[in-house]
Scaffold this motif. Structure first.
Motif, mmCIF file in Angstrom:
data_model
loop_
_atom_site.group_PDB
_atom_site.id
_atom_site.type_symbol
_atom_site.label_atom_id
_atom_site.label_comp_id
_atom_site.label_asym_id
_atom_site.label_seq_id
_atom_site.Cartn_x
_atom_site.Cartn_y
_atom_site.Cartn_z
ATOM 1 N N LEU A 108 0.831 -1.199 0.000
ATOM 2 C CA LEU A 108 0.000 0.000 0.000
ATOM 3 C C LEU A 108 0.867 1.251 0.000
ATOM 4 C CD1 LEU A 108 -2.592 -1.120 2.716
ATOM 5 C CD2 LEU A 108 -2.799 -1.327 0.236
ATOM 6 N N LEU A 113 -1.795 8.938 6.901
ATOM 7 C CA LEU A 113 -2.022 7.646 7.542
ATOM 8 C C LEU A 113 -2.796 7.774 8.847
ATOM 9 C CD1 LEU A 113 -1.393 4.598 7.433
ATOM 10 C CD2 LEU A 113 0.757 5.093 8.621
ATOM 11 N N GLN A 119 -5.963 5.202 6.673
ATOM 12 C CA GLN A 119 -5.878 4.279 7.798
ATOM 13 C C GLN A 119 -6.854 3.117 7.633
ATOM 14 O OE1 GLN A 119 -6.886 4.769 12.388
ATOM 15 N NE2 GLN A 119 -5.003 5.854 11.852
ATOM 16 N N CYS A 122 -5.410 0.592 5.206
ATOM 17 C CA CYS A 122 -4.311 -0.171 5.811
ATOM 18 C C CYS A 122 -4.828 -1.209 6.798
ATOM 19 C CB CYS A 122 -3.337 0.785 6.499
ATOM 20 S SG CYS A 122 -2.414 1.844 5.348
ATOM 21 N N ILE A 130 3.599 -0.919 3.959
ATOM 22 C CA ILE A 130 3.035 0.411 3.704
ATOM 23 C C ILE A 130 4.160 1.396 3.415
ATOM 24 C CG2 ILE A 130 1.658 2.301 4.666
ATOM 25 C CD1 ILE A 130 0.436 0.210 6.611
ATOM 26 N N ILE A 151 -0.167 -0.961 12.618
ATOM 27 C CA ILE A 151 -0.057 -0.229 11.347
ATOM 28 C C ILE A 151 1.313 0.439 11.251
ATOM 29 C CG2 ILE A 151 -0.937 1.724 10.019
ATOM 30 C CD1 ILE A 151 -3.713 1.074 10.995
ATOM 31 N N ARG A 154 4.446 -1.404 10.160
ATOM 32 C CA ARG A 154 4.482 -1.897 8.787
ATOM 33 C C ARG A 154 4.949 -0.836 7.797
ATOM 34 N NH1 ARG A 154 -1.556 -3.118 8.832
ATOM 35 N NH2 ARG A 154 -1.320 -3.079 6.577
ATOM 36 N N VAL A 155 5.102 0.407 8.250
ATOM 37 C CA VAL A 155 5.504 1.494 7.357
ATOM 38 C C VAL A 155 7.002 1.413 7.086
ATOM 39 C CG1 VAL A 155 5.576 3.984 6.999
ATOM 40 C CG2 VAL A 155 3.649 2.956 8.236
#
Length: 355
Positions: A108, A113, A119, A122, A130, A151, A154-155
């Protein structure tokens, strides 16, 4: 395993940033790239979407498919809807079927975010990596709200433009996320592409309207529709536009061009037109919904004036155009709550741009 990248975009400038990032090789290869458009206007059912904007057709060539997020969550508004935790597995299965994802590994690429729809998207793909992209100034400040670690962890990175050279983004640094520049030459290439494809500027209105084609380049005034954000009243915003005219006049400019916000009522330019007539300067009020960056290339303005528009720092950082601010301190002084998303853009413009 096949990889499908899903890019969420709500503005033409954001889509241009994504196109520049792809052109510059900032994103890993993928078997399929989907551009997911989202219309955040208060009444998206009657407001033209991103895919109808001039120049969008050139940007969509970077993607294999364009899909509509509003259609997925209708009748809910994309800026408000979020999935219930217990519904996430159902939603993921539904979207994989609807978008033909099968068992593809999903990546993604989103903006903002902290809030829906980024959001929400995600959350619906809990196993997806992400990337966050930022086309404005908010990324230079810290994350405004607590992000769920499921979340945030995962960025991989924050892709951003170098609008304040030497300043590193603070967004998502609590998760160890690194910032990565989208190269300015790639951004300028995409913006030039949009400018070349843009339709001729629409008819002008205003007292003694000029066309910006005289010997002296015009000063460009940027409207932002701040009353829609409850940052000032409509009357105060009209006065702000008149103050832009006076400020440009005091800087010695006699040929002015006013670019209203695309969503702002036409009446918001009345006081600026009246002030231009009183001062005896030429003022053109643009009708065409074009990017400010298109005007930078079309008009080659001698000065860009605004309150705290990202366009001010874009003009200076990417095009080398002098900039000036109007009304920034007053808006900053009464901004609430403290974590208001406009605080960082206001602060940067107030600190870096002359009044």
């Amino acid at each position: 395993m096949n990889v499908t990248q899903v890019f969420l975009a709500s503005t033409l400038y954001g889509t241009a940033t994504l196109a520049a990032a792809l052109d510059a090789g900032c994103l890993p290869p993928a078997g399929r790239r989907i551009l997911l458009t989202s219309n955040h206007s208060p009444a998206p059912e009657v407001t033209p979407g991103l895919d109808s904007m001039p120049g969008f057709a050139a940007l969509r060539t970077r993607f294999d498919e364009v899909l509509d997020w509003n259609a997925v969550v209708a009748p809910q508004h994309p800026s408000a809807w979020a999935p219930r935790p217990e519904d996430v597995p159902l939603w993921e299965r539904q979207l994989r079927r609807l978008w033909g994802l099968g068992r593809d590994r999903v990546e993604l690429v989103v903006e903002s975010l902290q809030v829906p729809p980024a959001q929400s998207l995600c959350r619906l793909f809990p196993g997806a990596a992400i990337d966050v992209y930022a086309d404005g100034l908010m990324s230079y400040g810290p994350t405004r709200f607590r992000i769920d670690p499921q979340i945030g962890m995962r960025v991989r990175r924050v892709l951003h433009l170098d609008l304040v050279p030497g300043l590193e983004p603070l967004l998502l640094t609590e998760f160890g996320v690194r910032g990565e520049l989208v190269p300015a030459p790639a951004v300028l290439k995409v913006l030039t592409e949009l400018a070349d494809l843009a339709e001729p500027l629409g008819p002008s209105t205003g007292e003694g309207a000029g066309d910006g084609s005289g010997e002296e380049p015009p000063a460009l005034l940027l409207g932002q529709y701040l009353s829609a954000l409850d940052l000032m009243s409509p009357d105060e915003e009209e006065e702000l536009h008149a103050a832009m005219v006076r400020g440009a006049y005091e800087w010695g400019h006699r040929d002015l061009v006013f670019k209203p916000h695309p969503s702002a009522p036409g009446a918001y330019a009345r006081r600026a037109v009246a002030e231009a007539g009183r001062l005896g300067v030429r003022l053109r009020v643009l009708d065409a919904p074009v990017l400010a960056e298109t005007l930078y290339q079309r008009l080659r303005p001698a000065l860009v004036v605004g309150c705290f528009s990202t366009g001010l720092l874009t003009a200076r950082a990417l095009y080398g155009i002098p900039v000036a601010r109007t009304g920034t301190g007053a808006v900053l002084g009464r901004l609430a709550p403290y974590q208001n998303s406009n605080r960082i853009p206001l602060t940067l413009v107030d600190a870096l741009v002359p009044d």
